[in-house]
Design a protein around this motif. Structure first.
Motif, PDB file in Angstrom:
ATOM      1  N   ARG A 224      50.325  51.590  14.946  1.00 28.89           N
ATOM      2  CA  ARG A 224      49.552  50.364  15.114  1.00 28.89           C
ATOM      3  C   ARG A 224      50.468  49.218  15.515  1.00 28.89           C
ATOM      4  NH1 ARG A 224      45.629  50.553   9.764  1.00 28.89           N
ATOM      5  NH2 ARG A 224      44.266  52.249  10.470  1.00 28.89           N
ATOM      6  N   THR A 225      49.969  48.371  16.391  1.00 32.68           N
ATOM      7  CA  THR A 225      50.743  47.211  16.808  1.00 32.68           C
ATOM      8  C   THR A 225      50.955  46.278  15.614  1.00 32.68           C
ATOM      9  OG1 THR A 225      49.795  47.330  19.021  1.00 32.68           O
ATOM     10  CG2 THR A 225      50.850  45.255  18.394  1.00 32.68           C
ATOM     11  N   PRO A 226      52.203  45.923  15.304  1.00 33.79           N
ATOM     12  CA  PRO A 226      52.480  45.057  14.136  1.00 33.79           C
ATOM     13  C   PRO A 226      52.222  43.586  14.472  1.00 33.79           C
ATOM     14  CG  PRO A 226      54.537  45.648  15.205  1.00 33.79           C
ATOM     15  CD  PRO A 226      53.454  46.387  15.949  1.00 33.79           C
ATOM     16  N   TRP A 227      50.946  43.235  14.581  1.00 31.66           N
ATOM     17  CA  TRP A 227      50.566  41.891  15.021  1.00 31.66           C
ATOM     18  C   TRP A 227      51.177  40.800  14.138  1.00 31.66           C
ATOM     19  CZ3 TRP A 227      48.689  41.690  19.676  1.00 31.66           C
ATOM     20  CH2 TRP A 227      47.935  42.752  20.167  1.00 31.66           C
ATOM     21  N   LYS A 228      51.114  41.001  12.820  1.00 32.71           N
ATOM     22  CA  LYS A 228      51.638  39.980  11.913  1.00 32.71           C
ATOM     23  C   LYS A 228      53.127  39.779  12.118  1.00 32.71           C
ATOM     24  CE  LYS A 228      52.178  38.775   7.026  1.00 32.71           C
ATOM     25  NZ  LYS A 228      51.960  39.209   5.614  1.00 32.71           N
ATOM     26  N   ALA A 229      53.868  40.876  12.250  1.00 33.87           N
ATOM     27  CA  ALA A 229      55.315  40.789  12.455  1.00 33.87           C
ATOM     28  C   ALA A 229      55.649  40.106  13.770  1.00 33.87           C
ATOM     29  CB  ALA A 229      55.924  42.189  12.409  1.00 33.87           C
ATOM     30  N   ILE A 230      54.872  40.411  14.811  1.00 31.86           N
ATOM     31  CA  ILE A 230      55.115  39.791  16.121  1.00 31.86           C
ATOM     32  C   ILE A 230      54.871  38.289  16.064  1.00 31.86           C
ATOM     33  CG2 ILE A 230      54.237  39.624  18.493  1.00 31.86           C
ATOM     34  CD1 ILE A 230      53.768  42.650  18.420  1.00 31.86           C
ATOM     35  N   PHE A 231      53.738  37.895  15.475  1.00 33.36           N
ATOM     36  CA  PHE A 231      53.374  36.475  15.477  1.00 33.36           C
ATOM     37  C   PHE A 231      54.150  35.650  14.449  1.00 33.36           C
ATOM     38  CE2 PHE A 231      49.562  37.894  17.817  1.00 33.36           C
ATOM     39  CZ  PHE A 231      49.535  36.921  18.804  1.00 33.36           C
ATOM     40  N   THR A 232      54.907  36.301  13.568  1.00 33.82           N
ATOM     41  CA  THR A 232      55.755  35.559  12.619  1.00 33.82           C
ATOM     42  C   THR A 232      57.235  35.698  12.973  1.00 33.82           C
ATOM     43  OG1 THR A 232      55.737  37.465  11.113  1.00 33.82           O
ATOM     44  CG2 THR A 232      54.119  35.712  10.710  1.00 33.82           C
ATOM     45  N   SER A 233      57.519  36.252  14.135  1.00 34.05           N
ATOM     46  CA  SER A 233      58.900  36.437  14.586  1.00 34.05           C
ATOM     47  C   SER A 233      59.424  35.169  15.260  1.00 34.05           C
ATOM     48  CB  SER A 233      58.968  37.614  15.561  1.00 34.05           C
ATOM     49  OG  SER A 233      60.218  37.670  16.192  1.00 34.05           O
ATOM     50  N   VAL A 234      60.545  34.666  14.784  1.00 35.74           N
ATOM     51  CA  VAL A 234      61.148  33.458  15.368  1.00 35.74           C
ATOM     52  C   VAL A 234      61.590  33.687  16.816  1.00 35.74           C
ATOM     53  CG1 VAL A 234      63.075  31.820  15.199  1.00 35.74           C
ATOM     54  CG2 VAL A 234      61.829  32.514  13.136  1.00 35.74           C
ATOM     55  N   PRO A 235      62.313  34.792  17.140  1.00 36.28           N
ATOM     56  CA  PRO A 235      62.681  35.028  18.541  1.00 36.28           C
ATOM     57  C   PRO A 235      61.468  35.155  19.459  1.00 36.28           C
ATOM     58  CG  PRO A 235      63.996  36.419  17.100  1.00 36.28           C
ATOM     59  CD  PRO A 235      62.936  35.803  16.243  1.00 36.28           C
ATOM     60  N   MET A 236      60.368  35.703  18.929  1.00 34.59           N
ATOM     61  CA  MET A 236      59.153  35.818  19.730  1.00 34.59           C
ATOM     62  C   MET A 236      58.599  34.436  20.070  1.00 34.59           C
ATOM     63  SD  MET A 236      56.751  37.479  21.242  1.00 34.59           S
ATOM     64  CE  MET A 236      55.006  37.407  21.674  1.00 34.59           C
ATOM     65  N   TRP A 237      58.582  33.529  19.107  1.00 33.29           N
ATOM     66  CA  TRP A 237      58.095  32.182  19.366  1.00 33.29           C
ATOM     67  C   TRP A 237      59.038  31.403  20.283  1.00 33.29           C
ATOM     68  CZ3 TRP A 237      53.418  30.480  19.224  1.00 33.29           C
ATOM     69  CH2 TRP A 237      52.499  31.101  18.400  1.00 33.29           C
ATOM     70  N   ALA A 238      60.334  31.729  20.208  1.00 27.50           N
ATOM     71  CA  ALA A 238      61.276  31.135  21.160  1.00 27.50           C
ATOM     72  C   ALA A 238      60.930  31.566  22.579  1.00 27.50           C
ATOM     73  CB  ALA A 238      62.707  31.551  20.818  1.00 27.50           C
ATOM     74  N   LEU A 239      60.517  32.847  22.725  1.00 27.50           N
ATOM     75  CA  LEU A 239      60.077  33.348  24.027  1.00 27.50           C
ATOM     76  C   LEU A 239      58.810  32.650  24.502  1.00 27.50           C
ATOM     77  CD1 LEU A 239      60.447  37.243  24.222  1.00 27.50           C
ATOM     78  CD2 LEU A 239      61.493  35.519  25.662  1.00 27.50           C
ATOM     79  N   VAL A 240      57.866  32.449  23.604  1.00 23.33           N
ATOM     80  CA  VAL A 240      56.609  31.769  23.955  1.00 23.33           C
ATOM     81  C   VAL A 240      56.912  30.366  24.488  1.00 23.33           C
ATOM     82  CG1 VAL A 240      54.481  30.767  23.034  1.00 23.33           C
ATOM     83  CG2 VAL A 240      55.171  33.065  22.331  1.00 23.33           C
ATOM     84  N   ILE A 241      57.768  29.643  23.780  1.00 25.22           N
ATOM     85  CA  ILE A 241      58.079  28.254  24.152  1.00 25.22           C
ATOM     86  C   ILE A 241      58.820  28.184  25.484  1.00 25.22           C
ATOM     87  CG2 ILE A 241      59.434  26.221  23.495  1.00 25.22           C
ATOM     88  CD1 ILE A 241      58.767  26.984  20.551  1.00 25.22           C
ATOM     89  N   VAL A 242      59.824  29.070  25.661  1.00 26.26           N
ATOM     90  CA  VAL A 242      60.585  29.023  26.911  1.00 26.26           C
ATOM     91  C   VAL A 242      59.720  29.483  28.086  1.00 26.26           C
ATOM     92  CG1 VAL A 242      61.602  31.359  26.878  1.00 26.26           C
ATOM     93  CG2 VAL A 242      62.880  29.457  27.880  1.00 26.26           C
ATOM     94  N   HIS A 243      58.770  30.406  27.841  1.00 25.66           N
ATOM     95  CA  HIS A 243      57.845  30.836  28.894  1.00 25.66           C
ATOM     96  C   HIS A 243      56.909  29.688  29.290  1.00 25.66           C
ATOM     97  CE1 HIS A 243      55.429  34.551  30.491  1.00 25.66           C
ATOM     98  NE2 HIS A 243      55.464  33.563  31.371  1.00 25.66           N
ATOM     99  N   CYS A 244      56.481  28.912  28.298  1.00 32.70           N
ATOM    100  CA  CYS A 244      55.662  27.727  28.594  1.00 32.70           C
ATOM    101  C   CYS A 244      56.445  26.711  29.417  1.00 32.70           C
ATOM    102  CB  CYS A 244      55.171  27.092  27.292  1.00 32.70           C
ATOM    103  SG  CYS A 244      53.875  28.038  26.442  1.00 32.70           S
ATOM    104  N   GLY A 245      57.723  26.520  29.066  1.00 32.52           N
ATOM    105  CA  GLY A 245      58.569  25.607  29.839  1.00 32.52           C
ATOM    106  C   GLY A 245      58.745  26.069  31.267  1.00 32.52           C
ATOM    107  N   GLN A 246      58.916  27.389  31.439  1.00 33.69           N
ATOM    108  CA  GLN A 246      59.031  27.961  32.782  1.00 33.69           C
ATOM    109  C   GLN A 246      57.767  27.697  33.596  1.00 33.69           C
ATOM    110  OE1 GLN A 246      61.102  29.461  34.771  1.00 33.69           O
ATOM    111  NE2 GLN A 246      59.769  30.552  36.213  1.00 33.69           N
ATOM    112  N   ASN A 247      56.618  27.963  33.007  1.00 34.51           N
ATOM    113  CA  ASN A 247      55.356  27.782  33.736  1.00 34.51           C
ATOM    114  C   ASN A 247      55.077  26.322  34.077  1.00 34.51           C
ATOM    115  OD1 ASN A 247      54.857  30.516  33.716  1.00 34.51           O
ATOM    116  ND2 ASN A 247      52.753  30.306  32.989  1.00 34.51           N
ATOM    117  N   TRP A 248      55.472  25.417  33.172  1.00 34.83           N
ATOM    118  CA  TRP A 248      55.251  23.989  33.463  1.00 34.83           C
ATOM    119  C   TRP A 248      56.020  23.575  34.717  1.00 34.83           C
ATOM    120  CZ3 TRP A 248      52.354  20.296  30.605  1.00 34.83           C
ATOM    121  CH2 TRP A 248      52.424  18.995  31.140  1.00 34.83           C
ATOM    122  N   GLY A 249      57.315  23.868  34.725  1.00 34.21           N
ATOM    123  CA  GLY A 249      58.132  23.474  35.879  1.00 34.21           C
ATOM    124  C   GLY A 249      57.756  24.224  37.143  1.00 34.21           C
TER     125      GLY A 249
END
Length: 449
Positions: A224-249
């Motif tokens: 099963r996909t570990p949804w809770k672990a993924i959404f509470t992962s600090v490196p994962m959220w760092a990826l989300v934020i940097v991906h948002c920065g990429q898309n903005w620019g």
């Protein structure tokens, strides 16, 4: 990818011709008096549908057929693009927005399908090169789309931008439906030698997948996909934020560059298309040596984390410095301004070896799921960025454009800084679903205690 991005970005060039009253062209096509807010809605409406279907389309491609889903998606997207001149005449900008939302829904399967097809067709030792070649089609599509759109608008009229790219998408989808397949074993005309080579190179991965399938049958909770672990992962959220920065620019520039070239640098329709393509030509060319250098550094035992963060810093802080320089100096010379924009966009090629591939570093088993999540959230940024740009730039004013560039630079800098501090290249514990489930169960027990 080339075809998908031609459909996606052609509106950026077409909308200039559709709303420019002082045209030298004698073509008897309608010119629309759309406000800036209405134009930004048209530009961003594609991503409304695109964001909604990111995760569902990935699931459908995995369960059904990536080849068939991509063929159907491209076919419908091409038809909707072909209809835009007609719906614009009868339904104005609202109808155009509806068409663009539909195109986004249809094209949401593009990245998930290509990701799945590469995993079945690309031998492991060639996957990096073939993956780069495929995904670099985004930049190449932009490179050819802008000048072709400019030539079509200037010589035969803006509706042909939609007719040509729509027809090409329809033709491609039919061709891929007939000649493409999900894997070498399902292909009708592939040579035995080539099929054997691909299948033998994938044997190790196939064995691992069979073992995983056996584990899944032994213990259903393991895979099963570990949804809770993924959404509470600090490196994962760092990826989300940097991906948002990429898309903005990235999407601020790709959607608004033709307007900036027209309003501030005063290029005509034909020149606009060719000049707007230059930055993305450089980005496409640079993507290949940067990927090669990243692989070479990895062979020399340089830390994977250092490589990812250096590549991404070049990709985000390089363009930020260029945009700050462009705004601070208030460059009015078209040649100098274009050269700075070429640097700003070209250096962004490093993101391919930076945050984009970092999904696989963190979790090879759930890289596709992670990409769907970050791309879904970042697509919302791609919706907001052009709207904010058009709120700031409400007239042909250089100072207003400077604010847009300063804002993009600030987001580039802050997003990459978070990636440097909180990002990681280490495989996360939750990459192994069994470990992730055990960890979550332990946390529940501790909570009860």
């Amino acid at each position: 990818m080339v075809n998908g991005y031609c459909l996606r970005v052609s509106m950026s060039e077409a909308i200039v011709a559709m709303t420019e009253k002082n045209q030298t062209s004698d073509h008897p096509f309608e010119i629309y008096d759309w406000k800036q807010s209405e134009k930004s809605m048209i530009i961003t409406s594609f991503f409304w549908g695109y964001a909604i279907m990111q995760i569902p389309s990935g699931c459908i491609a995995a369960v059904w057929s990536a080849q068939k889903l991509l063929s159907v998606g491209a076919l419908l997207c091409g038809i909707l693009n072909f209809l835009i001149p007609t719906v614009a005449h009868y339904g104005d900008y609202i109808a155009v927005c509806i068409c663009r939302v539909g195109m986004g829904l249809c094209q949401s399967c593009l990245l998930p399908c290509i990701h799945i097809l590469l995993s079945k067709w690309a031998p492991p030792l060639e996957r990096s090169r073939l993956g780069t070649f495929a995904y670099a089609g985004a930049q190449f599509g932009t490179v050819i789309c802008f000048p072709i759109s400019g030539e079509l608008a200037a010589n035969v009229g803006w509706p042909y931008i939609f007719y040509v790219f729509g027809a090409l998408s329809i033709i491609w989808s039919i061709g891929f439906f007939i000649f493409g397949s999900d894997s070498p074993s399902k292909h009708s005309w592939i040579s035995k030698k080539e099929r054997r080579y691909i299948e033998n190179s994938l044997k190790t991965i196939d064995k691992e997948e069979k073992v995983a399938d056996k584990e899944k049958s032994d213990n259903e909770t393991v895979m099963r996909t570990p949804w809770k672990a993924i959404f509470t992962s600090v490196p994962m959220w760092a990826l989300v934020i940097v991906h948002c920065g990429q898309n903005w620019g990235y999407w601020t520039l790709i959607t608004e560059l033709p307007t900036y070239m027209n309003d501030i640098l005063k290029f005509n329709l034909k020149e606009n298309g060719w000049v707007s393509a230059l930055p993305y030509l450089v980005m496409w060319i640079l993507s290949f040596p940067i990927c090669w250098l990243a692989d070479y550094a990895l062979k020399k035992d340089i830390s994977k984390g250092i490589i990812r963060k250096v590549c991404n810093t070049i990709a985000h802080w390089g363009p930020a410095v260029a945009l700050i320089f462009l705004s601070t100096m208030s460059v009015h010379d078209p040649t100098i301004a274009t050269a700075i924009l070429v640097i700003a966009v070209g250096l962004n090629a490093g993101s391919l070896c930076g945050f984009q591939i970092n999904h696989i570093d963190l979790s090879p088993n759930f890289a596709g799921t992670m990409m769907s999540i970050t791309n879904c959230i970042a697509s919302v940024t791609a919706i907001i960025a052009p709207i904010v740009c058009n709120m700031i730039v409400y007239e042909k004013n250089m100072n207003q454009w400077n604010v847009v560039f300063y804002l993009a630079a600030a987001i580039y800098i802050s997003g990459n800084l978070i990636f440097i501090v909180f990002g990681s290249s280490e495989i996360q514990p939750w990459n192994n679903p069994k470990n992730a489930n055990v960890q979550e169960q332990s946390e529940k027990e501790l909570t009860v205690i």
